[in-house]
Design a protein around this motif. Structure first.
Motif, PDB file in Angstrom:
ATOM      1  N   ILE A   1      22.141  18.596  95.743  1.00  0.00           N
ATOM      2  CA  ILE A   1      23.154  18.324  94.992  1.00  0.00           C
ATOM      3  C   ILE A   1      23.303  18.549  93.430  1.00  0.00           C
ATOM      4  O   ILE A   1      22.505  17.918  92.925  1.00  0.00           O
ATOM      5  N   ILE A   2      23.799  19.729  93.036  1.00  0.00           N
ATOM      6  CA  ILE A   2      23.875  20.001  91.538  1.00  0.00           C
ATOM      7  C   ILE A   2      25.288  19.824  90.917  1.00  0.00           C
ATOM      8  O   ILE A   2      26.075  20.711  91.389  1.00  0.00           O
ATOM      9  N   SER A   3      25.482  19.227  89.952  1.00  0.00           N
ATOM     10  CA  SER A   3      26.564  19.043  89.315  1.00  0.00           C
ATOM     11  C   SER A   3      26.750  20.479  88.265  1.00  0.00           C
ATOM     12  O   SER A   3      25.987  20.165  87.233  1.00  0.00           O
ATOM     13  N   THR A   4      27.603  20.978  88.560  1.00  0.00           N
ATOM     14  CA  THR A   4      27.862  22.418  87.622  1.00  0.00           C
ATOM     15  C   THR A   4      29.106  22.625  87.097  1.00  0.00           C
ATOM     16  O   THR A   4      30.103  22.083  87.498  1.00  0.00           O
ATOM     17  N   GLY A   5      29.195  23.142  86.088  1.00  0.00           N
ATOM     18  CA  GLY A   5      30.485  24.052  85.820  1.00  0.00           C
ATOM     19  C   GLY A   5      31.010  24.933  86.644  1.00  0.00           C
ATOM     20  O   GLY A   5      30.417  25.285  87.452  1.00  0.00           O
ATOM     21  N   SER A   6      32.307  25.435  86.530  1.00  0.00           N
ATOM     22  CA  SER A   6      32.794  26.404  87.135  1.00  0.00           C
ATOM     23  C   SER A   6      33.004  27.971  86.579  1.00  0.00           C
ATOM     24  O   SER A   6      33.851  28.425  86.489  1.00  0.00           O
ATOM     25  N   SER A   7      31.509  28.249  86.137  1.00  0.00           N
ATOM     26  CA  SER A   7      31.400  29.352  85.363  1.00  0.00           C
ATOM     27  C   SER A   7      30.319  30.301  85.987  1.00  0.00           C
ATOM     28  O   SER A   7      29.526  29.790  86.616  1.00  0.00           O
ATOM     29  N   ILE A   8      30.347  31.696  85.568  1.00  0.00           N
ATOM     30  CA  ILE A   8      29.245  32.433  85.833  1.00  0.00           C
ATOM     31  C   ILE A   8      27.768  31.734  85.470  1.00  0.00           C
ATOM     32  O   ILE A   8      26.677  31.855  86.185  1.00  0.00           O
ATOM     33  N   ASP A   9      27.807  31.455  84.125  1.00  0.00           N
ATOM     34  CA  ASP A   9      26.558  30.983  83.556  1.00  0.00           C
ATOM     35  C   ASP A   9      26.034  29.775  83.909  1.00  0.00           C
ATOM     36  O   ASP A   9      24.994  29.436  84.075  1.00  0.00           O
ATOM     37  N   ALA A  10      27.064  28.907  84.503  1.00  0.00           N
ATOM     38  CA  ALA A  10      26.719  27.643  85.204  1.00  0.00           C
ATOM     39  C   ALA A  10      26.018  28.079  86.624  1.00  0.00           C
ATOM     40  O   ALA A  10      24.905  27.115  86.960  1.00  0.00           O
ATOM     41  N   GLY A  11      26.441  28.755  87.516  1.00  0.00           N
ATOM     42  CA  GLY A  11      25.793  29.254  88.423  1.00  0.00           C
ATOM     43  C   GLY A  11      24.283  29.864  88.262  1.00  0.00           C
ATOM     44  O   GLY A  11      23.380  29.590  89.050  1.00  0.00           O
ATOM     45  N   ILE A  12      24.316  30.466  87.195  1.00  0.00           N
ATOM     46  CA  ILE A  12      22.884  31.234  86.812  1.00  0.00           C
ATOM     47  C   ILE A  12      21.872  29.972  86.426  1.00  0.00           C
ATOM     48  O   ILE A  12      20.680  30.134  87.026  1.00  0.00           O
TER      49      ILE A  12
END
Length: 342
Positions: free
Chosen positions: A221-232
């Motif tokens: 479970i990873i807390s991420t932003g909602s952006s392409i860079d966050a997924g990378i």
């Protein structure tokens, strides 16, 4: 011709009729003959007359304006919700004023004050991710009769109607789909857990694993932003570990896209080695070389429903009755190549 705006007194003087007659003609009063109406309207146009909307609003108690506050307008989801609200309210004579909070509670507060000072008839709102304290919203309920309708991102405040989708169900069905396709080590990009929508998607993910006798792993479970860079960046972080996932359920389509880009860069086959499913059903998901599976939030429908709730509120308030509605829409899952292994 003098282009200075005329008043109804100027029109009255020119036509040698009473001010009351001019006013009634401009407001299409049935007691005024069509010939007089046509003459008054024609003269008003020639004299550059502009109706005083503020005065009209003070008289009727309505401005026929509503405010919409969103984090950003440059996403398909929020622009589609706005479209739905506008399509629902426009036939009833309403106009929309759009504000962006840029995920900043202080900007959100300023927009609320501006809209209240403009005497809008209602406010539609999707709260910013920094809106933890809701005192500024509660104060409006205590000091104003202006109805507020939350959509998508909401806070549980008594007296405010909400229109959302079942984010828990969306998280559950997305994860369940991956399990049915044979994936067992499923990672979740959880988004910003300060927002209830992401908490609900996470809880749906967890319950789907539990119901299918799979372990809930905190490392997955990873807390991420909602952006392409966050997924990378999330993929880079995952692949530093010994046990990499065989599937990813992302709470954001943009983070899912970033994940796909990084997996492709690492020569990892999608969906054979790692499946990916996102959330929101952004238009790009279906038009890519490798279309991405996603959970649709039905934003236009959400906007239309929010508009209907507002109209019901206006109608009921005319009878002195206050309403509070909780509308929950069912999410729809779209299965595409990124997660279909079987």
């Amino acid at each position: 011709m003098n282009k200075k705006s005329a008043t109804i007194y100027d029109i009255s003087k020119k036509l040698n009729v009473s001010v009351a007659t001019v006013s009634r003609a401009l407001n299409n009063h049935p007691r005024i003959s069509q010939a007089t109406k046509d003459l008054v309207v024609k003269t008003a146009k020639e004299m550059n007359y502009k109706q005083n909307n503020l005065a009209k609003a003070l008289k009727s108690g309505e401005t026929k304006n509503v405010g919409i506050i969103v984090p950003y307008i440059n996403t398909n989801f929020f622009s589609s919700v706005i479209r739905g609200i506008e399509e629902e309210l426009s036939p009833h004579g309403y106009h929309v004023i759009i504000c962006q909070s840029h995920e900043d509670i202080n900007i959100e507060k300023r927009h609320l004050n501006t809209l209240l000072n403009a005497q809008v008839d209602g406010i539609f709102m999707s709260v910013s991710k920094t809106t933890i304290d809701t005192e500024h919203i509660r104060n409006i309920l205590d000091t104003s009769n202006t109805p507020i309708i939350f959509f998508d991102r909401k806070k549980d405040i008594s007296g405010i109607s909400t229109v959302t989708i079942d984010d828990y169900r969306g998280g559950y069905v997305a994860t369940e789909h991956l399990i049915k396709e044979g994936y067992k080590n499923i990672c979740h990009f959880a988004g910003d857990l300060n927002l209830e929508i992401y908490q609900n998607r996470l809880n749906g993910y967890k319950q789907a694993l539990i119901d299918n006798n799979l372990m809930v792993k905190s490392d997955n479970i990873i807390s991420t932003g909602s952006s392409i860079d966050a997924g990378i960046e999330a993929i880079k972080k995952l692949w530093e570990k010994k046990s990499v996932p065989d599937a990813i359920f992302s709470s954001s389509d943009f983070a899912a896209l970033g994940a796909c880009q990084e997996l492709k860069k690492r020569k990892i086959k999608i969906p054979q080695e790692v499946a990916v499913i996102g959330f929101s059903n952004e238009p790009f998901t279906q038009f890519m070389e490798l279309p991405i599976s996603s959970v649709d939030q039905t934003p236009v429908t959400m906007g239309k429903m929010a508009g209907q709730v507002f109209l019901e509120n206006v109608k009921e308030n005319g009878s002195g009755v206050s309403i509070e509605k909780k509308v929950v829409l069912a999410p729809q899952i779209y299965i595409r190549k990124s997660s279909k292994r079987k």
